[in-house]
Design an enzyme around this catalytic site. Structure first.
Site, mmCIF file in Angstrom:
data_model
loop_
_atom_site.group_PDB
_atom_site.id
_atom_site.type_symbol
_atom_site.label_atom_id
_atom_site.label_comp_id
_atom_site.label_asym_id
_atom_site.label_seq_id
_atom_site.Cartn_x
_atom_site.Cartn_y
_atom_site.Cartn_z
ATOM 1 N N CYS A 21 5.499 -0.100 7.524
ATOM 2 C CA CYS A 21 5.166 1.011 6.630
ATOM 3 C C CYS A 21 6.395 1.367 5.808
ATOM 4 O O CYS A 21 7.507 1.384 6.330
ATOM 5 C CB CYS A 21 4.738 2.208 7.471
ATOM 6 S SG CYS A 21 4.361 3.687 6.502
ATOM 7 N N LEU A 22 6.184 1.653 4.517
ATOM 8 C CA LEU A 22 7.305 2.008 3.649
ATOM 9 C C LEU A 22 7.985 3.305 4.105
ATOM 10 O O LEU A 22 9.135 3.546 3.769
ATOM 11 C CB LEU A 22 6.829 2.157 2.192
ATOM 12 C CG LEU A 22 6.342 0.863 1.529
ATOM 13 C CD1 LEU A 22 5.809 1.157 0.128
ATOM 14 C CD2 LEU A 22 7.466 -0.172 1.461
ATOM 15 N N HIS A 43 -4.741 1.758 7.594
ATOM 16 C CA HIS A 43 -3.364 2.264 7.560
ATOM 17 C C HIS A 43 -3.231 3.398 6.533
ATOM 18 O O HIS A 43 -2.659 4.457 6.827
ATOM 19 C CB HIS A 43 -2.413 1.102 7.223
ATOM 20 C CG HIS A 43 -0.965 1.483 7.165
ATOM 21 N ND1 HIS A 43 -0.031 1.075 8.095
ATOM 22 C CD2 HIS A 43 -0.278 2.246 6.275
ATOM 23 C CE1 HIS A 43 1.150 1.577 7.776
ATOM 24 N NE2 HIS A 43 1.036 2.291 6.681
ATOM 25 N N GLU A 44 -3.770 3.179 5.332
ATOM 26 C CA GLU A 44 -3.645 4.194 4.277
ATOM 27 C C GLU A 44 -4.524 5.408 4.568
ATOM 28 O O GLU A 44 -4.127 6.540 4.308
ATOM 29 C CB GLU A 44 -3.972 3.599 2.903
ATOM 30 C CG GLU A 44 -3.098 2.408 2.479
ATOM 31 C CD GLU A 44 -1.608 2.663 2.618
ATOM 32 O OE1 GLU A 44 -1.157 3.814 2.503
ATOM 33 O OE2 GLU A 44 -0.864 1.680 2.881
ATOM 34 N N HIS A 69 -2.726 7.699 6.767
ATOM 35 C CA HIS A 69 -1.748 8.560 6.073
ATOM 36 C C HIS A 69 -2.421 9.822 5.536
ATOM 37 O O HIS A 69 -1.831 10.898 5.544
ATOM 38 C CB HIS A 69 -1.118 7.805 4.890
ATOM 39 C CG HIS A 69 0.044 6.940 5.275
ATOM 40 N ND1 HIS A 69 1.159 7.417 5.918
ATOM 41 C CD2 HIS A 69 0.278 5.614 5.079
ATOM 42 C CE1 HIS A 69 2.019 6.419 6.113
ATOM 43 N NE2 HIS A 69 1.513 5.316 5.615
ATOM 44 N N GLN A 79 2.855 9.988 1.133
ATOM 45 C CA GLN A 79 4.149 9.308 1.266
ATOM 46 C C GLN A 79 5.113 9.640 0.133
ATOM 47 O O GLN A 79 6.315 9.428 0.262
ATOM 48 C CB GLN A 79 3.949 7.785 1.321
ATOM 49 C CG GLN A 79 3.288 7.312 2.604
ATOM 50 C CD GLN A 79 3.150 5.803 2.608
ATOM 51 O OE1 GLN A 79 2.197 5.262 2.061
ATOM 52 N NE2 GLN A 79 4.112 5.118 3.200
ATOM 53 N N GLY A 122 0.828 -1.200 0.000
ATOM 54 C CA GLY A 122 0.000 0.000 0.000
ATOM 55 C C GLY A 122 0.859 1.246 0.000
ATOM 56 O O GLY A 122 2.004 1.223 0.479
HETATM 57 ZN ZN LIG Z 1 2.349 3.433 5.620
#
Ligand SMILES: [Zn+2]
Length: 169
Positions: free
Chosen positions: A92-93, A134-135, A138, A50, A45
């Site tokens: 998370c990236l 989660h997204e 963000h 991000q 995701g």
């Molecule tokens: Zn994330």
């Protein structure tokens, strides 16, 4: 084009994003870039903040490119329903190298626009419900470690600060 992924601490990750006004060519390009960036990472995701774009848009693919039907593009998403609870390990990236258990809904239904501007409603259970939450976080400027409490959070934040000081973040 693969875009650089911002890391925890970058101010753009910690601000709420604005609605997408129109799904125009710029948004199409952003969506393509986000999908490419997510697959290259690799991750399941990625939200627009991000990659430094403060818009309410995310992409999710639990198959990481292996099953085309799994790719979800959500523009201006809102929760229609959320219920239950799951507690699983999450990463998370934007926080590479760190995982922690986070409480999330067991089921979440999200409504928004697809990449062509058509309305869509998607139900997520288990991992997909977790990814939705989660997204969505963000888009509100929240990173998963913001949801942690106590010693676990302090430990991660301290280690990130240390990495920053040594230029490795
Ligand atoms: Zn994330």
């Amino acid at each position: 084009m693969i875009r650089p992924i911002l890391r925890y601490g970058d101010s753009l990750l910690h601000l709420p994003a604005a609605d997408v006004a129109a799904v125009d060519d710029n948004v199409q390009q952003l969506v393509d870039d986000m999908i490419e960036t997510m697959y290259a990472a690799p991750g399941v995701g990625l939200a627009a903040p991000q990659v430094g774009v403060p818009l309410r848009l995310f992409v999710i693919d639990l198959s990481v490119g292996h099953r085309p039907a799994d790719l979800i593009v959500m523009v201006n998403p809102v929760f229609v329903e959320r219920e239950g609870m799951q507690i699983e390990e999450e990463g998370c990236l934007s926080v590479p190298g760190f995982n922690a258990t986070v409480v999330r809904p067991a089921r979440a239904v999200v409504r928004g626009l697809d990449r062509f501007g058509n309305e869509q409603t998607i139900e997520g259970r288990e991992l997909l419900a977790r990814a939705f939450q989660h997204e969505m976080d963000h888009l509100d400027g929240t990173v998963f470690i913001d949801r942690l409490r106590g010693i676990k959070k302090d430990l991660i934040v301290r280690r990130i600060r240390k990495l920053k000081r040594s230029g490795r973040w």
